[in-house]
Write a protein that holds these residues in place. Structure first.
Motif, PDB file in Angstrom:
ATOM      1  N   GLN A 186       0.663  -1.082  -0.103  1.00 35.87           N
ATOM      2  CA  GLN A 186      -0.046  -0.070  -0.029  1.00 35.87           C
ATOM      3  C   GLN A 186       0.907   1.192   0.131  1.00 35.87           C
ATOM      4  OE1 GLN A 186      -3.259  -0.083  -0.276  1.00 35.87           O
ATOM      5  NE2 GLN A 186      -2.848  -2.065  -0.294  1.00 35.87           N
ATOM      6  N   CYS A 187       1.909   1.295   0.794  1.00 38.29           N
ATOM      7  CA  CYS A 187       2.954   2.250   0.783  1.00 38.29           C
ATOM      8  C   CYS A 187       3.258   2.576  -0.625  1.00 38.29           C
ATOM      9  CB  CYS A 187       4.051   2.299   1.587  1.00 38.29           C
ATOM     10  SG  CYS A 187       5.076   0.945   1.258  1.00 38.29           S
ATOM     11  N   VAL A 188       3.805   1.806  -1.753  1.00 35.85           N
ATOM     12  CA  VAL A 188       4.184   2.035  -2.887  1.00 35.85           C
ATOM     13  C   VAL A 188       2.962   2.527  -3.711  1.00 35.85           C
ATOM     14  CG1 VAL A 188       4.976   0.785  -4.900  1.00 35.85           C
ATOM     15  CG2 VAL A 188       5.963   0.211  -2.862  1.00 35.85           C
ATOM     16  N   LYS A 189       1.647   2.084  -3.605  1.00 37.94           N
ATOM     17  CA  LYS A 189       0.619   2.489  -4.418  1.00 37.94           C
ATOM     18  C   LYS A 189       0.473   3.990  -3.879  1.00 37.94           C
ATOM     19  CE  LYS A 189      -1.598  -1.972  -5.030  1.00 37.94           C
ATOM     20  NZ  LYS A 189      -3.143  -2.699  -4.777  1.00 37.94           N
ATOM     21  N   ASN A 190       0.468   4.221  -2.622  1.00 36.97           N
ATOM     22  CA  ASN A 190       0.047   5.563  -1.949  1.00 36.97           C
ATOM     23  C   ASN A 190       1.075   6.690  -2.470  1.00 36.97           C
ATOM     24  OD1 ASN A 190      -2.161   5.132  -0.953  1.00 36.97           O
ATOM     25  ND2 ASN A 190      -1.150   4.392   1.255  1.00 36.97           N
ATOM     26  N   GLN A 191       2.545   6.140  -2.722  1.00 35.26           N
ATOM     27  CA  GLN A 191       3.684   6.800  -3.054  1.00 35.26           C
ATOM     28  C   GLN A 191       3.494   7.110  -4.620  1.00 35.26           C
ATOM     29  OE1 GLN A 191       7.481   5.223  -2.505  1.00 35.26           O
ATOM     30  NE2 GLN A 191       8.694   6.800  -3.716  1.00 35.26           N
ATOM     31  N   LEU A 192       3.065   6.335  -5.569  1.00 38.95           N
ATOM     32  CA  LEU A 192       2.691   6.503  -6.873  1.00 38.95           C
ATOM     33  C   LEU A 192       1.595   7.286  -6.951  1.00 38.95           C
ATOM     34  CD1 LEU A 192       3.361   3.139  -8.336  1.00 38.95           C
ATOM     35  CD2 LEU A 192       4.863   4.768  -8.375  1.00 38.95           C
ATOM     36  N   LEU A 193       0.510   7.324  -6.359  1.00 44.18           N
ATOM     37  CA  LEU A 193      -0.774   8.182  -6.142  1.00 44.18           C
ATOM     38  C   LEU A 193      -0.324   9.454  -6.043  1.00 44.18           C
ATOM     39  CD1 LEU A 193      -3.675   8.341  -6.577  1.00 44.18           C
ATOM     40  CD2 LEU A 193      -3.926   7.946  -4.178  1.00 44.18           C
ATOM     41  N   ASP A 194       0.470   9.874  -4.885  1.00 38.90           N
ATOM     42  CA  ASP A 194       0.807  11.186  -4.481  1.00 38.90           C
ATOM     43  C   ASP A 194       1.691  12.114  -5.727  1.00 38.90           C
ATOM     44  OD1 ASP A 194      -0.525  10.731  -2.123  1.00 38.90           O
ATOM     45  OD2 ASP A 194       1.431  10.117  -0.870  1.00 38.90           O
TER      46      ASP A 194
END
Length: 759
Positions: free
Chosen positions: A690-698
């Motif tokens: 999830q941290c990777v997904k959130n990083q890409l989203l941000d």
């Protein structure tokens, strides 16, 4: 020839091509070309000059050093790397830092120069690999340089004392590139999780040792001193006692018990969890490297254009005719490999017959041992030879396919070489696991080769050697396969293939040997450091490759996970005695027929699993010795053998069909349950954290927000500028990229003159 070559500086560099951080008397060289000293005016000398002239036209600086051979130091102009950065710079970076450039990493520099060297064409339409085939050049390689990353890796990574330390993946990436770094990241992750499998396997094995002598089946075998077994060969083989296999029975029970079934199920789940966790680990690593959305095809096209501005991309093509030919050739090669395995079986059968008929007493007594060991040596030689043949055949098939890109060619080669190596290494194991002693017929009606030599059996006291031989061969294969061939080709071919073959052996046949994960774990600990020492101290520096995953190997590992479920299910259902014992225990044992709960439910299992044969029904081929030290020849009227057959007509008994149905039912149930658990595990563990997904989203949100802000700013400022200029009577300059001005020709954007932060 040494790997590191000190090239004296050439002082005629253009000022803009000099490294501002380099000492005045030292220059960096990207590549070294090695050539023999050819006669002046010879064909090779002319071809070499033409190639070097083409490099000079592209702005390359070349320095020659003459020793026993010719060494050409090659240095690319800075403009090439500026073009690379300009073409592959991300739109958001171009908006934020339009004029900011940073030094390009050494690994990227080497990769670009290698691509240009490999794709530079002479007027004779010859490339570097063509010239190397014609011995115009002998070798080409980048130099090991005294970089901070190299010194750190030599001191901290390529040392035996760091065998239990975490690998410096970031430093490996900085010196060897992303592909090598991802390989060692995968290998480290695989070894780390293999430790848990090794611990469980050791517990299962130790649990088997604790009941080494307490098994009812082992006790009955050890006490069967009056059970006479049928001869194991046709000539000069005597009857033997079932109690002779006492040790083998105890050793077998250490592995073949209820815990093994659970461990096989555990390894099927472990294989899935390992891959899912690796996907998460890989996503985290490549995101930190800013390579998660990296496009390999785009980069290859960019380097093609940098090398040749007139380059036209090669279109995707597919030929059903060519694919059919490739498929038929692959199937033919697999048939050849299976045929070689059959030839080894025939050799052992014939060798067994010849040794038993020998005039030497030692050879007659140790006939089975000699046949097994010589067969194992022959199998090992076959593996070594066929490994080289497989590589040549795989390369030839790749040439026939005509892949569009290098990465596609590498993937095609990987699939083929692994398929060929799989059949080369595992054909004998599959025969021993599923066919040895099960297709040889029965006394009085044996299956024979050419109507003369009967197939092997697995009931002798030496049967433990049959199980040990394949493990020794696999150990020798891993040990003997190290260091063969230049390490530049080893990452995708040698190292990865060896590890995946080991992974296959560890997962597919783990039910036959629970200590396999432990041995693989110990092997990998040493292999990581051994490979590091070879790469840092013994081999030339390999050309760095950019990557954001392990490529086609991930699909290969997923296929192995499915094969592991099938293989372990077959081992338990067919090879193991687990199913026959359970059928006897719950159907024919005293506990069920006599309601006797005071005895072990497996009491009488051995006698129940043996059939009776009348010696008067022996085939004419059988010649039992008249003088036998342990038996009175004339008093033996019948002997026993492992099977479920009637004593009168030797047809299958009802028990045989009960066991057959139970084996089939267990196999179907085991595989469906294991596959369902694998699917649930794959669903339960997300591929991307999830941290990777959130990083890409941000990151996407930030880029879009900044772009929208710039658009709104342009919308607000443009009318004001128009009004102000209208008041002054001034004419607005044309929009960037418009056809206005300069005679309708769009103004060219300023050339990129610097570097951006790499990845």
């Amino acid at each position: 020839m040494q790997d590191e070559i000190l090239l004296t500086p050439w002082r005629d560099f253009p000022v803009e091509d000099r490294d501002p951080l380099a000492a005045p008397d030292e220059e960096e060289w990207d590549f070294v070309l090695v050539s023999d000293i050819h006669e002046v005016g010879s064909e090779k000398e002319i071809k070499r000059k033409k190639f070097l002239d083409e490099l000079s036209k592209k702005g390359f600086t070349i320095k020659k050093i003459e020793d026993k051979k010719l060494f050409y130091g090659v240095r690319a102009p800075k403009q090439i790397f500026q073009k690379y950065q300009g073409l592959l710079r991300k739109p958001d970076n171009r908006l934020q830092n339009p004029n900011v450039h940073e030094d390009i990493p050494v690994t990227t520099r080497i990769r670009i120069v290698n691509f240009i060297l490999q794709n530079t064409t002479t007027p004779d339409l010859e490339k570097l690999h063509d010239l190397m085939k014609k011995k115009v050049f002998e070798a080409t390689f980048p130099l090991h340089k005294k970089e901070e990353a190299r010194e750190f890796l030599k001191e901290k990574w390529a040392r035996w004392r760091g065998i239990f330390c975490k690998q410096p993946i970031e430093k490996i990436r900085c010196y060897f590139g992303e592909k090598v770094a991802l390989y060692f990241a995968w290998l480290g992750w695989y070894t780390y999780l293999l430790g848990f499998a090794a611990a469980v396997g050791t517990v299962v094995f130790v649990a088997g040792i604790t009941v080494f002598s307490s098994s009812q089946v082992s006790k009955e075998i050890c006490e069967a001193s009056n059970t006479i077994m049928c001869p194991l060969c046709d000539q000069k083989c005597s009857f033997w006692l079932l109690s002779d296999t006492c040790t083998y029975a105890k050793v077998t029970h250490m592995i073949d018990n209820e815990g093994t079934v659970l461990f096989a199920m555990f390894m099927a789940i472990w294989a899935t969890v390992f891959l899912e966790l690796w996907k998460r680990q890989r996503a985290t690593v490549v995101t930190n490297w800013d390579l998660y959305r990296w496009d390999e095809e785009e980069e290859e096209l960019a380097m093609e254009l940098i090398n040749n501005l007139q380059h036209e991309p090669r279109q995707y093509q597919h030929s059903y005719f060519r694919s059919t030919i490739i498929l038929l050739l692959v199937l033919l090669m697999i048939a050849v490999l299976i045929g070689i395995a059959h030839a080894l079986v025939i050799y052992r059968v014939i060798a067994m017959a010849l040794f038993t008929q020998s005039n030497f007493a030692f050879l007659r007594e140790q006939a089975n041992t000699m046949a097994v060991m010589t067969g194992a040596v022959l199998h090992y030689i076959t593996i070594v030879v066929m490994t080289k043949v497989n590589r040549r055949v795989a390369l030839y098939l790749c040439d026939l396919e005509k892949p569009r890109t290098f990465s596609q060619r590498e993937n095609n080669f990987t699939v083929k070489i692994f398929t060929f190596q799989f059949f080369t290494n595992f054909s004998s194991l599959i025969y021993i696991a599923f066919f040895l002693g099960r297709i040889n017929g029965h006394p009085g009606n044996y299956v024979r080769i050419a109507g003369k030599w009967r197939l092997e059996e697995l009931d002798s006291p030496q049967a433990t050697q049959e199980a040990a031989a394949p493990q020794e061969e696999m150990h020798d294969l891993r040990r003997g396969g190290r260091g063969r061939g230049p390490l530049q080709k080893a990452v995708a071919e040698q190292l990865s293939t060896q590890r995946v073959i080991q992974y296959s052996f560890t997962t597919i046949f783990v039910a036959a040997f629970p200590l396999a994960p432990l041995l693989a774990f110990c092997n990998n600990l040493f292999e990581i450091r051994l490979d590091a020492i070879k790469m840092m101290r013994l081999c030339r520096r390999m050309v760095p490759r950019k990557a954001n995953d392990i490529g086609i190997w991930l699909h290969v590992l997923e296929a192995i996970g499915i094969l592991a479920v099938i293989g372990n299910g077959l081992v338990i259902a067919i090879t193991s005695d687990f199913i026959p014992m359970q059928v006897y225990k719950y159907t024919y044992s005293p506990c069920m027929t006599e309601n006797n709960t005071g005895v072990d439910c497996l009491t009488g299992y051995i006698n129940h699993s043996l059939s009776t044969f009348r010696i008067q029904d022996f085939e004419p081929y059988t010649n039992v010795p008249e003088m036998q030290p342990d038996f009175v020849r004339d008093e033996i009227k019948e002997c026993r053998y492992r099977d479920y057959r009637n004593a009168d007509d030797y047809s299958y008994t009802v028990q045989f069909w009960h066991i057959f149905a139970a084996r089939l039912a267990f196999l179907i149930l085991f595989e469906h349950v294991a596959l369902c658990v694998k699917l649930i595990a794959a669903w339960y563990v997300p591929d991307v954290p999830q941290c990777v997904k959130n990083q890409l989203l941000d990151r996407k949100h930030s880029n879009l927000h900044e772009e929208l802000s710039m658009m709104e700013y342009s919308t607000e400022v443009q009318p004001l500028l128009t009004e102000e200029n209208g008041k002054r009577g001034l004419e607005l300059p044309p929009e960037p990229g418009s056809a206005a001005g300069a005679g309708g020709t769009a103004a060219a954007p300023p050339a990129e003159t610097g570097h951006v932060h790499w990845l």
